[in-house]
Design a protein around this motif. Structure first.
Motif, PDB file in Angstrom:
ATOM      1  N   GLY A   1       0.824  -1.195   0.000  1.00 54.02           N
ATOM      2  CA  GLY A   1       0.000   0.000   0.000  1.00 54.02           C
ATOM      3  C   GLY A   1       0.857   1.244   0.000  1.00 54.02           C
ATOM      4  O   GLY A   1       2.016   1.218   0.448  1.00 54.02           O
ATOM      5  N   PHE A   2       0.314   2.339  -0.498  1.00 53.05           N
ATOM      6  CA  PHE A   2       1.029   3.612  -0.525  1.00 53.05           C
ATOM      7  C   PHE A   2      -0.007   4.722  -0.390  1.00 53.05           C
ATOM      8  O   PHE A   2      -0.968   4.793  -1.162  1.00 53.05           O
ATOM      9  CB  PHE A   2       1.807   3.782  -1.821  1.00 53.05           C
ATOM     10  CG  PHE A   2       2.745   4.975  -1.833  1.00 53.05           C
ATOM     11  CD1 PHE A   2       4.115   4.795  -1.736  1.00 53.05           C
ATOM     12  CD2 PHE A   2       2.260   6.272  -1.928  1.00 53.05           C
ATOM     13  CE1 PHE A   2       4.975   5.888  -1.738  1.00 53.05           C
ATOM     14  CE2 PHE A   2       3.108   7.368  -1.928  1.00 53.05           C
ATOM     15  CZ  PHE A   2       4.471   7.181  -1.826  1.00 53.05           C
ATOM     16  N   TYR A   3       0.197   5.601   0.591  1.00 52.38           N
ATOM     17  CA  TYR A   3      -0.677   6.750   0.801  1.00 52.38           C
ATOM     18  C   TYR A   3      -0.103   7.971   0.099  1.00 52.38           C
ATOM     19  O   TYR A   3       0.986   8.443   0.446  1.00 52.38           O
ATOM     20  CB  TYR A   3      -0.823   7.013   2.300  1.00 52.38           C
ATOM     21  CG  TYR A   3      -1.563   8.278   2.660  1.00 52.38           C
ATOM     22  CD1 TYR A   3      -2.724   8.662   1.994  1.00 52.38           C
ATOM     23  CD2 TYR A   3      -1.106   9.091   3.702  1.00 52.38           C
ATOM     24  CE1 TYR A   3      -3.407   9.823   2.349  1.00 52.38           C
ATOM     25  CE2 TYR A   3      -1.778  10.243   4.074  1.00 52.38           C
ATOM     26  CZ  TYR A   3      -2.937  10.609   3.393  1.00 52.38           C
ATOM     27  OH  TYR A   3      -3.599  11.756   3.738  1.00 52.38           O
ATOM     28  N   ASP A   4      -0.806   8.458  -0.902  1.00 50.44           N
ATOM     29  CA  ASP A   4      -0.432   9.675  -1.628  1.00 50.44           C
ATOM     30  C   ASP A   4      -1.156  10.836  -0.964  1.00 50.44           C
ATOM     31  O   ASP A   4      -2.302  11.155  -1.295  1.00 50.44           O
ATOM     32  CB  ASP A   4      -0.818   9.546  -3.103  1.00 50.44           C
ATOM     33  CG  ASP A   4      -0.491  10.792  -3.916  1.00 50.44           C
ATOM     34  OD1 ASP A   4       0.054  11.760  -3.350  1.00 50.44           O
ATOM     35  OD2 ASP A   4      -0.798  10.808  -5.122  1.00 50.44           O
ATOM     36  N   LYS A   5      -0.490  11.454  -0.017  1.00 51.98           N
ATOM     37  CA  LYS A   5      -1.117  12.504   0.786  1.00 51.98           C
ATOM     38  C   LYS A   5      -1.456  13.734  -0.043  1.00 51.98           C
ATOM     39  O   LYS A   5      -2.476  14.389   0.190  1.00 51.98           O
ATOM     40  CB  LYS A   5      -0.187  12.888   1.943  1.00 51.98           C
ATOM     41  CG  LYS A   5      -0.768  13.887   2.920  1.00 51.98           C
ATOM     42  CD  LYS A   5       0.210  14.152   4.053  1.00 51.98           C
ATOM     43  CE  LYS A   5      -0.365  15.149   5.034  1.00 51.98           C
ATOM     44  NZ  LYS A   5       0.600  15.435   6.141  1.00 51.98           N
ATOM     45  N   SER A   6      -0.618  14.058  -1.018  1.00 55.16           N
ATOM     46  CA  SER A   6      -0.838  15.258  -1.823  1.00 55.16           C
ATOM     47  C   SER A   6      -2.174  15.217  -2.547  1.00 55.16           C
ATOM     48  O   SER A   6      -2.862  16.230  -2.668  1.00 55.16           O
ATOM     49  CB  SER A   6       0.286  15.421  -2.852  1.00 55.16           C
ATOM     50  OG  SER A   6       1.523  15.588  -2.221  1.00 55.16           O
ATOM     51  N   ASN A   7      -2.529  14.045  -3.038  1.00 51.39           N
ATOM     52  CA  ASN A   7      -3.751  13.910  -3.831  1.00 51.39           C
ATOM     53  C   ASN A   7      -4.851  13.139  -3.103  1.00 51.39           C
ATOM     54  O   ASN A   7      -5.884  12.835  -3.690  1.00 51.39           O
ATOM     55  CB  ASN A   7      -3.422  13.203  -5.148  1.00 51.39           C
ATOM     56  CG  ASN A   7      -2.507  14.032  -6.033  1.00 51.39           C
ATOM     57  OD1 ASN A   7      -2.904  15.068  -6.552  1.00 51.39           O
ATOM     58  ND2 ASN A   7      -1.270  13.594  -6.184  1.00 51.39           N
ATOM     59  N   GLU A   8      -4.606  12.811  -1.816  1.00 50.68           N
ATOM     60  CA  GLU A   8      -5.569  12.066  -1.005  1.00 50.68           C
ATOM     61  C   GLU A   8      -6.053  10.813  -1.729  1.00 50.68           C
ATOM     62  O   GLU A   8      -7.248  10.573  -1.919  1.00 50.68           O
ATOM     63  CB  GLU A   8      -6.747  12.957  -0.596  1.00 50.68           C
ATOM     64  CG  GLU A   8      -6.444  13.857   0.584  1.00 50.68           C
ATOM     65  CD  GLU A   8      -6.031  13.055   1.831  1.00 50.68           C
ATOM     66  OE1 GLU A   8      -6.831  12.227   2.274  1.00 50.68           O
ATOM     67  OE2 GLU A   8      -4.913  13.274   2.341  1.00 50.68           O
ATOM     68  N   ARG A   9      -5.050  10.005  -2.130  1.00 48.88           N
ATOM     69  CA  ARG A   9      -5.319   8.718  -2.751  1.00 48.88           C
ATOM     70  C   ARG A   9      -4.463   7.652  -2.074  1.00 48.88           C
ATOM     71  O   ARG A   9      -3.407   7.944  -1.515  1.00 48.88           O
ATOM     72  CB  ARG A   9      -4.992   8.736  -4.252  1.00 48.88           C
ATOM     73  CG  ARG A   9      -5.807   9.719  -5.063  1.00 48.88           C
ATOM     74  CD  ARG A   9      -5.601   9.461  -6.548  1.00 48.88           C
ATOM     75  NE  ARG A   9      -6.351  10.419  -7.339  1.00 48.88           N
ATOM     76  CZ  ARG A   9      -5.822  11.467  -7.971  1.00 48.88           C
ATOM     77  NH1 ARG A   9      -4.515  11.662  -7.893  1.00 48.88           N
ATOM     78  NH2 ARG A   9      -6.560  12.294  -8.666  1.00 48.88           N
ATOM     79  N   VAL A  10      -4.903   6.419  -2.170  1.00 47.03           N
ATOM     80  CA  VAL A  10      -4.073   5.298  -1.748  1.00 47.03           C
ATOM     81  C   VAL A  10      -3.975   4.314  -2.904  1.00 47.03           C
ATOM     82  O   VAL A  10      -4.934   4.105  -3.657  1.00 47.03           O
ATOM     83  CB  VAL A  10      -4.623   4.583  -0.487  1.00 47.03           C
ATOM     84  CG1 VAL A  10      -4.540   5.486   0.719  1.00 47.03           C
ATOM     85  CG2 VAL A  10      -6.042   4.093  -0.694  1.00 47.03           C
TER      86      VAL A  10
END
Length: 355
Positions: free
Chosen positions: A97-106
């Protein structure tokens, strides 16, 4: 972690060793249009500080035979805040898993069955909308996922191949590009986000198989000759293939900071008694320097430096507690950040802030 999850980890690691390096044209473009999935729109990222995204699995109940759930967690070193951003079923061979905080996606992996076969595929979830999109349909096992800009970089075994390759998905078009050839096994990667470069540790499957079947020495001893591992540099288009250095070590982990690539190497597979050798490659000078890692072993699991280069965030076992630790480069000390007594940290990624 419970025995079932540990077994899954061992199976996927063994499959990685059984499957991997020279090609004139290192990239092949494939159009990926799984089902009727819409495209993922990319937006300009706002300011963020450093954070660590983690994939953490544990039983959903106290029943050891019950379902295992996987959580994507986010830890911010500046505020020491830990939060759960998403949870999904443990169906993949070894979930990522990877949390893309900038775009609020995982981004996460799950097993997808078809009438003829199955494989672990990459999904993206819009946290604001609460919707998920399947991005791939041709993968079997996935070992890395790192988004950057409008691309998602991954390392995976593609169905029908023995190799494990570096790949990229254009999040605007869903087009997939693969790097390498059918004799390549990619062991580890690290991204230089500032200069849009990717550093890759890889070796030849053919050479490994030859070494395995031509071991010299008395039976019952470990006479396996380590194949040659090579660290390459490529660009975000996956068109370059620049060889940086080669070693007869297991180059199991790569990190980068301030114009240097650091390769963590072992003489044998899965032998942690001896200190790892660290190869420091100076990108500008094109030189290498070898030293011994003289402290607690960093486990294979995507460790990397903080933005300022003063800290390393890694999975390690310190005082018999396994978990996410912060290593201070100046003081040579470890600080435990997350050491769960139940459950298991599958992997981490260090996301540097866009200061």
């Amino acid at each position: 972690m419970k025995k079932e999850a540990k077994l899954l980890f061992c199976l996927i690691w063994i499959s990685m060793l059984l499957i991997s390096c020279d090609s004139q044209d290192a990239s092949v473009t494939i159009t990926s249009t799984p089902g009727s999935s819409p495209q993922v729109e990319f937006t300009t990222a706002p300011y963020i500080a450093d954070y660590i995204t983690m994939t953490y699995s544990q039983y959903a109940t106290t029943d050891d035979n019950g379902a295992i759930k996987t959580q994507i967690l986010s830890y911010e070193p500046d505020t020491k805040e830990m939060k759960k951003v998403f949870e999904f079923d443990y169906t993949a061979q070894y979930p990522l898993g990877f949390y893309d905080k900038s775009n609020e996606r995982v981004y996460y992996t799950q097993r997808v069955d078809t009438e003829k076969d199955y494989g672990d595929q990459i999904f993206v979830r819009d946290l604001a909308e609460g919707t998920s999109i399947q991005l791939t349909e041709s993968l079997f096992a996935v070992n890395y996922m790192i988004p950057s800009g409008n691309q998602l970089f991954f390392v995976a075994n593609v169905k029908g191949e023995q190799a494990i390759r570096l790949g990229a998905i254009d999040l605007n078009t869903n087009a997939m590009t693969l790097w390498g050839d059918e004799d390549m096994l990619v062991e580890a990667i690290t991204l230089d986000l500032m200069n849009q470069k990717i550093y890759v540790s890889a070796y030849s499957l053919e050479q490994r198989n030859y070494s395995q079947t031509h071991q010299d020495g008395p039976a019952g001893q470990n006479n396996f000759k380590m194949p040659t591992y090579t660290v390459y540099e490529t660009d975000y288009d996956l068109k370059e293939k620049t060889k940086l250095f080669s070693k007869n070590y297991w180059i199991r982990m790569l990190m980068n900071t301030d114009g240097h690539v650091y390769a963590f190497c072992d003489k044998e597979y899965n032998k942690g008694q001896d200190p790892s050798t660290v190869v420091d490659y100076d990108i500008a000078m094109k030189t290498t320097n070898e030293t011994k890692w003289g402290t607690v072993r960093l486990q294979r699991g995507e460790a990397n430096y903080s933005s300022d280069g003063n800290k390393i965030y890694a999975i390690a076992i310190v005082k018999n507690k396994r978990g996410l630790h912060e290593y201070n480069v100046q003081s040579n000390t470890f600080t435990a950040l997350f050491t769960p007594e139940d459950g298991f940290i599958n992997n981490i990624q260090v996301v540097r802030g866009n200061h």
